[in-house]
Design an enzyme around this catalytic site. Structure first.
Site, PDB file in Angstrom:
ATOM      1  N   GLY A  62       1.504   2.450   2.117  1.00  0.00           N
ATOM      2  CA  GLY A  62       2.473   2.441   1.021  1.00  0.00           C
ATOM      3  C   GLY A  62       3.862   2.058   1.495  1.00  0.00           C
ATOM      4  O   GLY A  62       4.026   1.460   2.559  1.00  0.00           O
ATOM      5  N   HIS A 108       1.140   4.174   9.304  1.00  0.00           N
ATOM      6  CA  HIS A 108       1.939   2.942   9.260  1.00  0.00           C
ATOM      7  C   HIS A 108       3.399   3.327   9.497  1.00  0.00           C
ATOM      8  O   HIS A 108       3.927   4.180   8.786  1.00  0.00           O
ATOM      9  CB  HIS A 108       1.880   2.298   7.881  1.00  0.00           C
ATOM     10  CG  HIS A 108       0.586   1.628   7.529  1.00  0.00           C
ATOM     11  ND1 HIS A 108      -0.603   2.297   7.420  1.00  0.00           N
ATOM     12  CD2 HIS A 108       0.314   0.335   7.227  1.00  0.00           C
ATOM     13  CE1 HIS A 108      -1.553   1.437   7.081  1.00  0.00           C
ATOM     14  NE2 HIS A 108      -1.030   0.242   6.951  1.00  0.00           N
ATOM     15  N   GLU A 153       7.187  -1.019   9.897  1.00  0.00           N
ATOM     16  CA  GLU A 153       6.824  -2.355   9.379  1.00  0.00           C
ATOM     17  C   GLU A 153       8.003  -2.915   8.588  1.00  0.00           C
ATOM     18  O   GLU A 153       8.465  -4.022   8.855  1.00  0.00           O
ATOM     19  CB  GLU A 153       5.583  -2.241   8.479  1.00  0.00           C
ATOM     20  CG  GLU A 153       5.147  -3.563   7.842  1.00  0.00           C
ATOM     21  CD  GLU A 153       3.964  -3.405   6.883  1.00  0.00           C
ATOM     22  OE1 GLU A 153       3.652  -2.253   6.514  1.00  0.00           O
ATOM     23  OE2 GLU A 153       3.374  -4.423   6.502  1.00  0.00           O
ATOM     24  N   HIS A 198      -7.004  -1.902  12.567  1.00  0.00           N
ATOM     25  CA  HIS A 198      -6.085  -1.831  11.420  1.00  0.00           C
ATOM     26  C   HIS A 198      -6.546  -2.861  10.388  1.00  0.00           C
ATOM     27  O   HIS A 198      -6.158  -4.032  10.431  1.00  0.00           O
ATOM     28  CB  HIS A 198      -4.644  -2.103  11.858  1.00  0.00           C
ATOM     29  CG  HIS A 198      -3.638  -1.752  10.807  1.00  0.00           C
ATOM     30  ND1 HIS A 198      -2.692  -0.764  10.959  1.00  0.00           N
ATOM     31  CD2 HIS A 198      -3.462  -2.231   9.553  1.00  0.00           C
ATOM     32  CE1 HIS A 198      -1.964  -0.665   9.851  1.00  0.00           C
ATOM     33  NE2 HIS A 198      -2.416  -1.563   8.981  1.00  0.00           N
ATOM     34  N   HIS A 217      -7.727  -3.007   6.177  1.00  0.00           N
ATOM     35  CA  HIS A 217      -7.898  -2.335   4.880  1.00  0.00           C
ATOM     36  C   HIS A 217      -9.079  -2.966   4.160  1.00  0.00           C
ATOM     37  O   HIS A 217      -9.077  -4.181   3.939  1.00  0.00           O
ATOM     38  CB  HIS A 217      -6.635  -2.484   4.033  1.00  0.00           C
ATOM     39  CG  HIS A 217      -5.428  -1.832   4.643  1.00  0.00           C
ATOM     40  ND1 HIS A 217      -5.048  -0.549   4.323  1.00  0.00           N
ATOM     41  CD2 HIS A 217      -4.541  -2.273   5.569  1.00  0.00           C
ATOM     42  CE1 HIS A 217      -3.969  -0.239   5.024  1.00  0.00           C
ATOM     43  NE2 HIS A 217      -3.643  -1.266   5.787  1.00  0.00           N
ATOM     44  N   ASP A 229      -5.153  -6.534   9.436  1.00  0.00           N
ATOM     45  CA  ASP A 229      -4.531  -5.820   8.313  1.00  0.00           C
ATOM     46  C   ASP A 229      -5.233  -6.125   6.974  1.00  0.00           C
ATOM     47  O   ASP A 229      -6.051  -5.333   6.510  1.00  0.00           O
ATOM     48  CB  ASP A 229      -3.040  -6.151   8.267  1.00  0.00           C
ATOM     49  CG  ASP A 229      -2.211  -5.123   7.517  1.00  0.00           C
ATOM     50  OD1 ASP A 229      -2.759  -4.076   7.134  1.00  0.00           O
ATOM     51  OD2 ASP A 229      -0.996  -5.369   7.328  1.00  0.00           O
TER      52      ASP A 229
HETATM   53 ZN   LIG Z   1      -1.909  -1.768   6.932  1.00  0.00          ZN
END
Ligand SMILES: [Zn+2]
Length: 345
Positions: A182, A209, A212, A24, A26, A289
């Site tokens: 998003g 996702h 969260e 995970h 980005h 992340d």
């Molecule tokens: Zn993420």
């Protein structure tokens, strides 16, 4: 919780030597202020200084984080920028002993900022592929790409992202799957059910996702549309039945403790449900992340698991094994890394 006092150098070295997968991550969230300065020199009449670049990474909550993320990605314009960002990312992964990463690319954002020009993406992707191939060749790190759509844009925009993944996958097997990021508070997963089914038929793996910034019902919704891995899954801790279901299904969870602390959705690393999920036997993985924004990286997340939640060497090794098992690598590749894992002491 007792705090471990194992020699910091020794434990950091042990963590680095574990063959780990990062699941995970980005791409845009790996860009360090120093790389941002490099990019700014390419594009801005008055390039950012390092302190100015560093200030762009300051935020106090989830909304502020999204604003920071936008300010940084503004400087990714052409294929060479993406290639540089990806190469810097792979260098850092290699330095931490990450042998494989499955990296989100915010394809939805790329389209939005280029007025949905259908021809904008391929040159960018070729830049990413150049970095990926070099990383494999020179550093022995394998990379898979996951095309990430922005859930709160619109369903047609996500459709464009996922269809592009399906179309390019024939030529580029490094494109392994799709995901939805998003604002979950705005849009759940149900509207994307048909698109996920279509992507699965195209041979793409499904990530998402969920949970969260929202409750356990968002995780159930993500499972209902066929999501194979759940990113964050922070709120699952509030639903005992859901935890049991995740365990029975062996659903991999892509946990990001420092990310959750920095965006204010979890009070501290020590209070993150990582330990609770692990002890229940869930297939948990540790991830970073957006490490450049959160002042951490994968190796540091393992270290924090040791210092803040008392994970022993055997347990850290189990976390690393989980990361490979939960990856989309072929079984024989997983087996090779898992065999190597047993030799690390
Ligand atoms: Zn993420």
């Amino acid at each position: 919780m007792p705090r471990y006092t194992e020699n910091v150098t020794d434990i950091r070295d042990f963590i680095r030597r574990l063959p780990k997968a990062e699941l995970h991550l980005h791409l845009e969230g790996t860009i360090l202020p120093s790389t941002l300065v490099e990019l700014s020199r390419r594009h801005d009449d008055r390039p950012l200084t390092l302190p100015e670049a560093e200030r762009l990474y300051e935020f106090t909550d989830f909304t502020g984080f999204i604003e920071s993320f936008k300010a940084v990605t503004r400087l990714l314009t052409g294929p060479g920028d993406y290639e540089l960002a990806a190469w810097r990312m792979i260098e850092r992964l290699a330095a931490q002993g990450v042998v494989h990463a499955e990296v989100y690319i915010s394809v939805g954002v790329i389209y939005m900022w280029r007025n949905h020009d259908p021809a904008c993406f391929e040159p960018i992707f070729e830049g990413l592929e150049r970095a990926r191939e070099r990383g494999q060749r020179e550093l022995g790190v394998s990379i898979y790409w996951i095309f990430d759509a922005v859930r709160h844009f619109s369903v047609p925009e996500a459709e464009r992202v996922f269809r592009k993944a399906a179309e390019l996958r024939a030529e580029f097997p490094s494109i392994i799957g799709i995901g939805l990021g998003g604002d979950e508070r705005h849009t759940g997963s149900a509207p994307f059910a048909a698109l996920y089914a279509e992507a699965r038929r195209a041979g793409l793996r499904l990530t998402n996702h969920a949970g969260e910034t929202t409750g356990p019902e968002a995780i159930r919704e993500a499972l209902a549309i066929g999501s194979e891995r759940i990113g964050h899954a922070l709120s699952a801790i509030r639903d005992e039945n859901l935890l049991q279901e995740l365990k029975v299904r062996r659903t991999p969870l892509e946990l990001n403790p420092t990310s959750n602390v920095r965006t204010g959705v979890c009070p501290s690393f020590a209070e993150h449900p990582l330990r609770s999920y692990f002890d229940r036997g869930l297939l948990v993985t540790l991830n970073s992340d957006d490490p450049a924004f959160f002042g951490s990286d994968l190796a540091n997340e393992y270290h924090l698991a040791h210092t803040e939640q008392g994970f022993t060497r055997d347990e850290l090794r189990k976390l690393a094994s989980n990361s490979l098992r939960a990856s989309f690598l072929a079984d024989r590749e997983k087996a090779a890394w898992l065999n190597q894992m047993e030799t690390i002491v």
